[in-house]
Motif scaffolding. Structure first.
Motif, PDB file in Angstrom:
ATOM      1  N   PRO A  58      -0.853   7.282  -8.559  1.00 24.47           N
ATOM      2  CA  PRO A  58       0.218   5.727  -8.645  1.00 24.47           C
ATOM      3  C   PRO A  58      -0.666   4.975  -8.413  1.00 24.47           C
ATOM      4  N   GLY A  59      -1.185   4.370  -8.967  1.00 24.74           N
ATOM      5  CA  GLY A  59      -2.657   3.314  -8.869  1.00 24.74           C
ATOM      6  C   GLY A  59      -2.256   1.999 -10.995  1.00 24.74           C
ATOM      7  N   SER A  60      -3.326   1.512 -10.730  1.00 20.36           N
ATOM      8  CA  SER A  60      -3.275   0.221 -11.358  1.00 20.36           C
ATOM      9  C   SER A  60      -3.981   0.523 -13.240  1.00 20.36           C
ATOM     10  N   ILE A  61      -3.797  -0.008 -13.755  1.00 19.68           N
ATOM     11  CA  ILE A  61      -5.732   0.577 -14.759  1.00 19.68           C
ATOM     12  C   ILE A  61      -6.783  -0.476 -14.533  1.00 19.68           C
ATOM     13  N   LYS A 101       1.890  20.754  -4.753  1.00 17.54           N
ATOM     14  CA  LYS A 101       1.216  21.053  -4.448  1.00 17.54           C
ATOM     15  C   LYS A 101       0.431  19.792  -3.414  1.00 17.54           C
ATOM     16  N   GLN A 102       0.754  18.596  -3.160  1.00 20.39           N
ATOM     17  CA  GLN A 102       0.952  17.562  -2.944  1.00 20.39           C
ATOM     18  C   GLN A 102       1.900  16.656  -2.520  1.00 20.39           C
ATOM     19  N   PRO A 103       1.613  16.333  -0.505  1.00 19.81           N
ATOM     20  CA  PRO A 103       2.991  15.315  -0.082  1.00 19.81           C
ATOM     21  C   PRO A 103       2.824  14.456  -0.422  1.00 19.81           C
ATOM     22  N   PRO A 127     -15.025   9.293   2.856  1.00 23.37           N
ATOM     23  CA  PRO A 127     -14.188   8.797   2.996  1.00 23.37           C
ATOM     24  C   PRO A 127     -14.253   8.319   0.950  1.00 23.37           C
ATOM     25  N   GLU A 128     -12.806   8.456   0.548  1.00 22.77           N
ATOM     26  CA  GLU A 128     -12.590   8.199  -1.238  1.00 22.77           C
ATOM     27  C   GLU A 128     -11.407   6.645  -0.576  1.00 22.77           C
ATOM     28  N   VAL A 129     -10.438   6.719   0.230  1.00 20.72           N
ATOM     29  CA  VAL A 129      -9.468   5.908   0.397  1.00 20.72           C
ATOM     30  C   VAL A 129     -10.821   4.106   0.482  1.00 20.72           C
ATOM     31  N   ARG A 130     -10.595   3.333   0.338  1.00 20.77           N
ATOM     32  CA  ARG A 130     -10.936   2.219   1.409  1.00 20.77           C
ATOM     33  C   ARG A 130     -10.816   1.409   1.778  1.00 20.77           C
ATOM     34  N   MET A 131     -11.729   1.199   3.296  1.00 17.03           N
ATOM     35  CA  MET A 131     -10.944   0.704   4.636  1.00 17.03           C
ATOM     36  C   MET A 131     -11.364  -0.658   4.815  1.00 17.03           C
ATOM     37  N   THR A 167       1.021  -1.130  -0.001  1.00 16.48           N
ATOM     38  CA  THR A 167       0.280  -0.122  -0.189  1.00 16.48           C
ATOM     39  C   THR A 167       1.148   1.324   0.036  1.00 16.48           C
ATOM     40  N   THR A 168       0.152   2.396  -0.509  1.00 18.14           N
ATOM     41  CA  THR A 168       0.514   3.394  -0.654  1.00 18.14           C
ATOM     42  C   THR A 168       1.197   4.451   0.295  1.00 18.14           C
ATOM     43  N   PHE A 169       0.240   4.020   1.546  1.00 19.48           N
ATOM     44  CA  PHE A 169       0.169   4.301   2.882  1.00 19.48           C
ATOM     45  C   PHE A 169       1.620   3.657   3.972  1.00 19.48           C
ATOM     46  N   ILE A 208      -6.282  -6.625  -4.782  1.00 20.32           N
ATOM     47  CA  ILE A 208      -5.702  -5.236  -5.676  1.00 20.32           C
ATOM     48  C   ILE A 208      -5.304  -5.489  -6.446  1.00 20.32           C
ATOM     49  N   GLY A 209      -5.067  -4.095  -6.856  1.00 20.77           N
ATOM     50  CA  GLY A 209      -3.619  -3.245  -7.767  1.00 20.77           C
ATOM     51  C   GLY A 209      -2.637  -2.746  -7.051  1.00 20.77           C
ATOM     52  N   ALA A 210      -2.166  -1.953  -7.097  1.00 21.21           N
ATOM     53  CA  ALA A 210      -0.939  -0.812  -6.537  1.00 21.21           C
ATOM     54  C   ALA A 210      -1.706  -0.644  -4.629  1.00 21.21           C
ATOM     55  N   GLY A 211      -2.633  -0.607  -4.151  1.00 23.13           N
ATOM     56  CA  GLY A 211      -2.827  -0.625  -3.144  1.00 23.13           C
ATOM     57  C   GLY A 211      -2.692   1.226  -2.960  1.00 23.13           C
ATOM     58  N   SER A 212      -3.179   1.590  -3.719  1.00 26.00           N
ATOM     59  CA  SER A 212      -2.965   3.698  -3.971  1.00 26.00           C
ATOM     60  C   SER A 212      -4.061   3.917  -3.049  1.00 26.00           C
ATOM     61  N   ASP A 213      -5.602   3.611  -2.928  1.00 25.71           N
ATOM     62  CA  ASP A 213      -6.639   4.165  -2.161  1.00 25.71           C
ATOM     63  C   ASP A 213      -6.746   2.916  -1.259  1.00 25.71           C
ATOM     64  N   LEU A 214      -6.386   2.338  -0.811  1.00 22.71           N
ATOM     65  CA  LEU A 214      -6.071   1.489   0.253  1.00 22.71           C
ATOM     66  C   LEU A 214      -5.617   2.056   1.728  1.00 22.71           C
ATOM     67  N   LEU A 215      -6.891   1.445   3.147  1.00 23.68           N
ATOM     68  CA  LEU A 215      -5.986   2.112   4.151  1.00 23.68           C
ATOM     69  C   LEU A 215      -6.248   0.062   4.547  1.00 23.68           C
ATOM     70  N   GLY A 252       3.714   8.962   3.239  1.00 27.55           N
ATOM     71  CA  GLY A 252       2.738   7.304   2.665  1.00 27.55           C
ATOM     72  C   GLY A 252       1.777   8.697   3.020  1.00 27.55           C
ATOM     73  N   SER A 253       0.419   7.984   1.802  1.00 28.43           N
ATOM     74  CA  SER A 253      -0.821   8.327   1.647  1.00 28.43           C
ATOM     75  C   SER A 253      -2.047   7.851   0.783  1.00 28.43           C
ATOM     76  N   ALA A 254      -2.932   7.465   0.877  1.00 25.52           N
ATOM     77  CA  ALA A 254      -3.543   6.885  -0.753  1.00 25.52           C
ATOM     78  C   ALA A 254      -4.183   8.191  -1.801  1.00 25.52           C
TER      79      ALA A 254
END
Ligand SMILES: Cc1cc2nc3c(=O)[nH]c(=O)nc-3n(C[C@H](O)[C@H](O)[C@H](O)COP(=O)(O)OP(=O)(O)OC[C@H]3O[C@@H](n4cnc5c(N)ncnc54)[C@H](O)[C@@H]3O)c2cc1C
Length: 305
Positions: free
Chosen positions: A130-133, A217-219, A296-300, A29-31, A66-73, A223-225
């Motif tokens: 930073p995700g997958s197709i 603009k972005q940190p 939340p947009e991030v999927r938990m 995960t990107t987190f 999962i793909g790249a894990g960039s929207d997951l907590l 790590g984040s999603a």
């Protein structure tokens, strides 16, 4: 869940390179957060995916794609059952004229670069996502006026019976961070993008410009999603969070980014619960301040509630 049966069937059908036990999801995960998945399989073919799903069903085990894990907590306790990873082993990209085909595990960056090399415009907007197709198709990823739905003419999916079905762009029913495939629990296998010939230099310039805008603009160093919350109609989540006085709000190792209030970031040692606590605090503060409920947009995954 019959754990022994699940282990036996997975071992029978997947090599030790593809199959992992107690795999730390923080590595996927990107987190950089998430406890262990009981079983984790990296697939390299449609048959692998179908087999993994069938095995999970047979063993009555829960499974996640999962793909790249960039929207997951993913919770600190991890995930029970099986995680099916569509990544670098399922990431072929091919181009025929102005049509680009990409398997679901291909990264947006790789697809944007392949389009650039072929002198095709249309996917620059996604080069910094930073995700997958597969992840882009499932939630209609978008940025800087571009979105997946604008360029994709169709996807192939695996449905709940294990059948491969073609889904046209109109059937995909894309809207803001939504698709029919997500509603139905389809697994996206690949996507076809229709792009337009353009000057390579200009494509490169546009990609560089978008990357610079992101970096300013972005940190991205933490790590984040990405955007933690969906954009509420008529508002910007980041502004609502700032107005509610939550910039820099910290719980343990998790913080509302001081660079971009729309991002909750891992300062280095955050647990999933820290992030969850910050999300809850932000939701309460924004509701109290402006009356807006932030979704939340991030999927938990893996949390008790
Ligand atoms: C720094 C940063 C910036 C970001 N900027 C943006 C942005 O500008 N725009 C934007 O839209 N998003 C952005 N994101 C969020 C994220 O990158 C996207 O949502 C991305 O599309 C998620 O893809 P993924 O492969 O990482 O999916 P994952 O996080 O692995 O999974 C997310 C969801 O998609 C499902 N999924 C993944 N692959 C498949 C598949 N093949 N079939 C079925 N379901 C699947 C999973 O089951 C899960 O429900 C950003 C994230 C970060 C960390």
């Amino acid at each position: 869940m019959d754990t022994e049966l699940l282990a036996n069937l997975l071992e029978e059908h997947f090599s030790s390179d593809a199959l992992k036990y107690d795999e730390p999801m923080s590595m996927h995960t990107t987190f950089g957060i998430g406890g262990p998945a009981d079983f984790f399989v990296s697939v390299s073919s449609v048959e692998d995916i179908r087999r993994a799903c069938n095995i999970a069903r047979t063993a009555n085990a829960p499974w996640h794609v999962i793909g790249a894990g960039s929207d997951l907590l993913i919770a600190d306790a991890g995930l029970r059952g099986l995680v099916i990873h569509l990544g670098e082993h399922f990431a072929d990209i091919s181009i025929d004229g102005t049509t680009l085909h990409a398997q679901a595990g291909a990264s947006n960056e790789a697809v944007a670069n392949a389009a650039l090399e072929a002198g095709l415009t249309g996917y620059e907007f996604a080069c910094g996502i930073p995700g997958s197709i597969g992840g882009a198709a499932i939630m209609n990823a978008g940025a800087y006026e571009g979105e997946f739905a604008h360029v994709c003419t169709g996807v192939n999916c695996l449905d709940s019976h294990g059948d491969v079905i073609e889904v046209s762009a109109s059937e995909a029913d894309w809207s803001y961070r939504h698709s029919m495939m997500s509603d139905r629990g389809y697994i996206v296998l690949d996507a076809t993008l229709q792009l337009v010939p353009w000057n390579k230099e200009q494509i490169r310039e546009r990609m560089d410009d978008l990357q610079e805008r992101r970096a300013s603009k972005q940190p991205l160093e933490l790590g984040s999603a990405g955007s933690t919350f969906k954009r509420p109609i008529g508002y910007y989540a980041g502004k609502l969070i700032q107005d509610a006085g939550m910039r820099g709000h910290t719980r343990g190792g998790a913080q509302v980014s001081t660079k971009h209030c729309g991002f909750v970031v891992n300062m280095g040692s955050a647990s999933a619960q820290d992030v969850r606590n910050v999300i809850d605090d932000v939701q309460k503060a924004v509701l109290a301040d402006s009356g807006v409920h932030l979704e939340p947009e991030v999927r938990m995954w893996g949390f008790e509630d």
